[in-house]
Scaffold this motif. Structure first.
Motif, short mmCIF file in Angstrom:
data_model
loop_
_atom_site.label_atom_id
_atom_site.label_comp_id
_atom_site.label_asym_id
_atom_site.label_seq_id
_atom_site.Cartn_x
_atom_site.Cartn_y
_atom_site.Cartn_z
N TRP A 104 -37.71 68.29 -12.98
CA TRP A 104 -37.22 67.00 -13.53
C TRP A 104 -36.02 67.30 -14.32
O TRP A 104 -35.73 68.05 -15.24
N HIS A 105 -34.93 66.08 -14.28
CA HIS A 105 -33.70 66.24 -15.07
C HIS A 105 -33.88 65.28 -16.38
O HIS A 105 -33.22 64.33 -16.36
N GLU A 106 -34.60 65.87 -17.19
CA GLU A 106 -34.88 64.98 -18.46
C GLU A 106 -35.22 65.69 -19.50
O GLU A 106 -35.83 66.91 -19.54
N ASP A 107 -34.32 65.77 -20.43
CA ASP A 107 -34.29 66.60 -21.68
C ASP A 107 -35.17 65.85 -23.07
O ASP A 107 -35.61 66.53 -23.91
N ASN A 108 -35.55 64.60 -22.86
CA ASN A 108 -36.25 63.96 -23.96
C ASN A 108 -37.04 62.98 -23.37
O ASN A 108 -36.78 61.65 -23.44
N TRP A 109 -38.25 63.53 -23.05
CA TRP A 109 -39.39 62.50 -22.66
C TRP A 109 -39.96 61.58 -23.33
O TRP A 109 -40.25 60.51 -23.02
#
Length: 234
Positions: A144-149
């Protein structure tokens, strides 16, 4: 995190407010539920039913790519392949009208555009074994290319599905913002390069290129309300 390319219905924005009725004759803009407000739609013609249908088809394409690439078994309704709409009527039982009829003329009108995209996406899913796996995804199957879910304002989602057997990774990104997102594309597997297969912002036949077009940049400018699919190939 809000990614909404659903097909709940079409609303019409009346001036500064939102109408609770379907009134195309008085419409100022089309409200199609992406990003929480009226959005600019390509080739939108004021007070035109054709323009509203065009907005629906544009949104429907993004909804379909999410649906057809999901892990489970996709379910389609009659007419989805050409963009059939019941104009927001979710209780059309008993209507012997065009909202329930299969509209063959619309299928022919959209055979080289909307229908072509649907057909190619179905073929793509059947061809690639990492789509529709018969088991739950493991930690090595997806990145997943996400730093701030926890960011409630985020309307962008990107991830890579890994193909450990053949190296044919698939990168997917969905942008439901009303502005371009400059997405950093991860490095492809060893001795592979990314090829752009899908960009829903482009017109047919460029929106889906079966063999892909080589993409060597590290950043992809993803247009508002659009989706992309990159595949790793030699």
């Amino acid at each position: 995190m809000q990614i909404d390319f659903g097909r709940i219905g079409i609303w019409i924005a009346m001036g500064h407010g939102q109408s609770s009725q379907f009134r195309p004759i008085l419409a100022d803009s089309v409200w199609i539920g992406i990003g929480g407000g009226p959005i600019p739609v390509p080739n939108l013609i004021r007070n035109s039913m054709d323009a509203i249908a065009s907005a629906f088809l544009w949104k429907d394409t993004n909804s379909f790519i999410m649906h057809i690439l999901e892990k489970g078994t996709p379910m389609m309704l009659m007419g989805d392949e050409y963009g059939h709409t019941r104009y927001g009527n979710n209780n059309s039982y008993g209507h012997d009208t065009q909202i329930n009829h299969f509209l063959w003329h619309q299928l022919e009108e959209r055979r080289t555009s909307h229908f072509r995209f649907f057909s190619e996406m179905i073929k793509y899913r059947l061809k690639h074994h990492i789509l529709g796996r018969d088991r739950f995804l493991g930690k090595n199957d997806i990145t997943w290319h996400e730093d701030n879910w926890g960011n409630p304002d985020s309307k962008f989602l990107a991830f890579t599905l890994h193909d450990e057997e053949f190296g044919g990774d698939i990168y997917l990104a969905f942008n439901a913002h009303d502005y371009f997102v400059h997405a950093t594309v991860p490095s492809p597997p060893h001795q592979k390069c990314w090829h752009r297969v899908v960009d829903t912002n482009l017109k047919s036949p460029e929106d889906f290129v079966p063999d892909g077009i080589p993409f060597s940049k590290t950043v992809y400018n993803i247009a508002p309300y659009s989706s992309i699919l990159l595949q790793a190939k030699p």
